[in-house]
Design an enzyme around this catalytic site. Structure first.
Site, short mmCIF file in Angstrom:
data_model
loop_
_atom_site.label_atom_id
_atom_site.label_comp_id
_atom_site.label_asym_id
_atom_site.label_seq_id
_atom_site.Cartn_x
_atom_site.Cartn_y
_atom_site.Cartn_z
N TYR A 152 0.55 -1.49 0.32
CA TYR A 152 0.06 0.08 -0.16
C TYR A 152 0.96 1.30 -0.05
O TYR A 152 1.92 1.40 1.27
CB TYR A 152 -0.81 0.43 1.25
CG TYR A 152 -1.56 1.22 1.57
CD1 TYR A 152 -1.14 2.18 2.56
CD2 TYR A 152 -3.21 1.20 0.71
CE1 TYR A 152 -1.52 3.40 2.69
CE2 TYR A 152 -3.98 2.55 1.13
CZ TYR A 152 -3.77 3.28 1.73
OH TYR A 152 -4.09 4.71 2.51
N ASP A 245 9.25 3.04 -0.83
CA ASP A 245 8.64 3.79 0.25
C ASP A 245 7.95 3.26 1.53
O ASP A 245 8.28 1.66 1.99
CB ASP A 245 6.71 3.36 -1.04
CG ASP A 245 5.89 3.44 0.83
OD1 ASP A 245 4.57 3.43 0.29
OD2 ASP A 245 6.11 4.29 1.58
N LYS A 273 5.55 9.76 8.20
CA LYS A 273 5.31 8.89 9.98
C LYS A 273 6.19 9.60 11.13
O LYS A 273 5.96 10.21 11.50
CB LYS A 273 4.98 7.04 9.31
CG LYS A 273 3.49 6.65 9.15
CD LYS A 273 3.80 4.97 9.46
CE LYS A 273 3.42 4.56 7.99
NZ LYS A 273 1.51 4.79 8.29
P1 KE4 Z 1 -0.38 8.00 4.59
O1 KE4 Z 1 -0.82 9.00 3.31
O2 KE4 Z 1 -1.91 7.33 5.31
O3 KE4 Z 1 0.33 9.26 5.15
O4 KE4 Z 1 0.39 7.37 4.17
C1 KE4 Z 1 0.33 6.11 3.05
C2 KE4 Z 1 0.28 4.89 3.43
C3 KE4 Z 1 2.68 5.10 2.17
N1 KE4 Z 1 3.30 4.27 2.30
C4 KE4 Z 1 3.18 3.41 3.06
C5 KE4 Z 1 3.97 2.25 3.44
C6 KE4 Z 1 2.10 3.11 4.28
O5 KE4 Z 1 1.73 1.93 5.28
C7 KE4 Z 1 0.80 4.29 4.50
C8 KE4 Z 1 -0.20 4.39 5.31
N2 KE4 Z 1 0.02 3.40 6.39
C9 KE4 Z 1 -1.14 2.85 7.26
C10 KE4 Z 1 -0.85 1.58 8.02
N3 KE4 Z 1 -1.18 0.96 7.03
C11 KE4 Z 1 -1.69 4.28 7.60
C12 KE4 Z 1 -3.29 3.89 8.54
C13 KE4 Z 1 -4.31 4.20 7.88
O6 KE4 Z 1 -4.74 4.60 6.50
O7 KE4 Z 1 -5.37 5.07 8.62
#
Ligand code: KE4
Length: 434
Positions: A152, A245, A273
């Site tokens: 993701y 990523d 994060k």
């Molecule tokens: P954000 O747009 O949510 O800040 O980041 C997206 C993203 C991109 N790349 C990786 C490897 C990620 O894990 C994420 C977001 N992670 C999720 C948890 N699996 C965020 C939790 C959520 O969607 O509420």
């Protein structure tokens, strides 16, 4: 009253707030996983948090293994981070103009992440990955991207694909509102399977491969030996950009991220994060050549009103400086992770429960069912009902897990004081879930 009863109790404060939330927010939440659809019950509403603990509006103290989905590596409300944000707020919350602190943060990121010579702050991991793909497409004058089933990269349209029926690698939209044309350039490959990547390249016109170097969004799936090196070689051979990523792995699996841990240097890196210490900020960066293409140095447009926001920069600086000043933290996190992996693996054995614990440093997942998960194909076979029982068994004992079998659990420095309690709680929860 046990916490689990509160999860299902019509009288709990959380339930009351959730009833109000669903009236005015999609699913009552600002991000889908928080709705607890995969495990059932009412999500606990958080009143406050400190160290390893969350306190819910119902007065439950929970040891938190979500850690804001990996954004927290020190602990909740860490004094250094809170003080930095308080002091920044008193100087003003946003200027839309440069500040010296964002230069200091950029310099720190450049010093810590091997692939990054030039970096741009953005507001979310999604912005970071979407921007990195845009740079890669501009640099190669190609459109295709390769991503991996189960990985993701945020919710930007090009990433919302699922394995197309029939055609092994062509993606189909995985969400309404994503035009087929938008994902027509997205090829799906299988994590830890270099041949699937070669097949995607054979289709031609690949600008970039984007990968979670340690997959965390199908549960934790480490890269098989040679996999990341293989991606590096394929990208070099085909003239494509390798994008790591590291939104989740950055500053977590090593201070320099997975690229430092595994010794493979991508062309572009996405961070999120931990980079912002639990506040809304992210970043993408890479070589001078690539990043000087980004406006206003170059023609690749990307912008953001709150990019480099002073509060997020202050939190990120405080967090990263703590990681620099305490290099021993990574050994401590490794030990904490090993302690849990060992105890939970023993519990699976003791109770005759099929499954495995997969871990890289301070991120890990308990998979129920498969004894090894190398890609989404195997992750998808997990016993979701048993995971839900495991989740609620842990919750009843005061330990909050990510409410999905396809997420990582995260350890923070603050877990040091409670690691034995967590280990025994997870072991007991395995037994109850059998
Ligand atoms: P954000 O747009 O949510 O800040 O980041 C997206 C993203 C991109 N790349 C990786 C490897 C990620 O894990 C994420 C977001 N992670 C999720 C948890 N699996 C965020 C939790 C959520 O969607 O509420």
């Amino acid at each position: 009253m046990s916490a689990a009863q509160l999860l299902h109790d019509e009288r709990s404060e959380s339930k009351g707030w959730f009833r109000r939330a669903v009236e005015v927010m999609p699913g009552g939440v600002n991000s889908p996983v928080r709705a607890f659809k995969a495990v059932g019950g009412t999500p606990p509403f958080v009143a406050s948090a400190t160290g390893p603990y969350l306190t819910t509006v119902d007065g439950d103290d929970l040891i938190d293994l979500i850690a804001s989905w990996g954004a927290l590596i020190l602990g909740h409300a860490h004094p250094a981070v809170v003080t930095a944000v308080e002091e920044a707020a008193r100087r003003g919350t946003s200027f839309g103009l440069p500040t010296s602190q964002e230069v200091e943060l950029a310099e720190l990121i450049v010093s810590l992440v091997p692939s990054i010579e030039v970096v741009r702050m953005v507001n979310s991991g999604t912005e970071a990955t979407a921007s990195a793909v845009r740079v890669a497409r501009a640099a190669t004058a190609k459109s295709g991207i390769v991503k991996f089933a189960g990985c993701y990269h945020g919710h930007a349209d090009p990433f919302l694909v699922r394995a197309g029926s029939g055609v092994a690698t062509l993606g189909e939209p995985d969400s309404p509102g994503v035009p087929a044309a938008t994902v027509a350039d997205t090829r799906l490959a299988r994590f830890n399977d270099l041949e699937s990547v070669e097949r995607a390249f054979a289709g031609g016109d690949i600008a970039a491969v984007i990968v979670e170097p340690v997959a965390g969004n199908m549960g934790v799936v480490p890269p098989a030996s040679g996999f990341l090196n293989g991606l590096r070689e394929l990208c070099d051979r085909w003239g494509a950009i390798l994008i790591f990523d590291e939104v989740m792995t950055g500053f977590r699996v090593a201070r320099g991220g997975a690229q430092e841990r595994y010794g493979v240097t991508p062309d572009l890196t996405c961070l999120g994060k931990v980079v912002a210490g639990g506040t809304p900020a992210a970043a993408y960066g890479g070589s001078e050549d690539l990043m000087r293409r980004v406006a206003p140095d170059g023609p690749v447009y990307q912008a953001g009103t709150l990019a480099g926001n002073p509060l997020a920069v202050a939190a990120g600086l405080a967090c990263l400086r703590h990681l620099v000043e305490h290099p021993e933290l990574y050994d401590e996190l490794e030990a904490l992770g090993a302690r849990l992996e060992s105890r939970v693996s023993a519990a699976l054995e003791e109770h005759g429960v099929a499954g495995c614990v997969q871990r890289v440093g301070a991120m890990f997942t308990v998979f129920f069912g498969p004894d090894l998960v190398r890609s989404w194909d195997e992750a998808a076979t997990v016993d979701r009902d048993r995971f839900a029982r495991f989740f609620h068994a842990a919750y009843r004992r005061g330990v909050l897990l990510a409410p999905s079998p396809f997420e990582s659990l995260f350890l923070m420095e603050a877990h040091t004081a409670v690691i034995d309690e967590v280990a025994e709680t997870l072991a007991a929860a395995v037994g109850e879930a059998r």
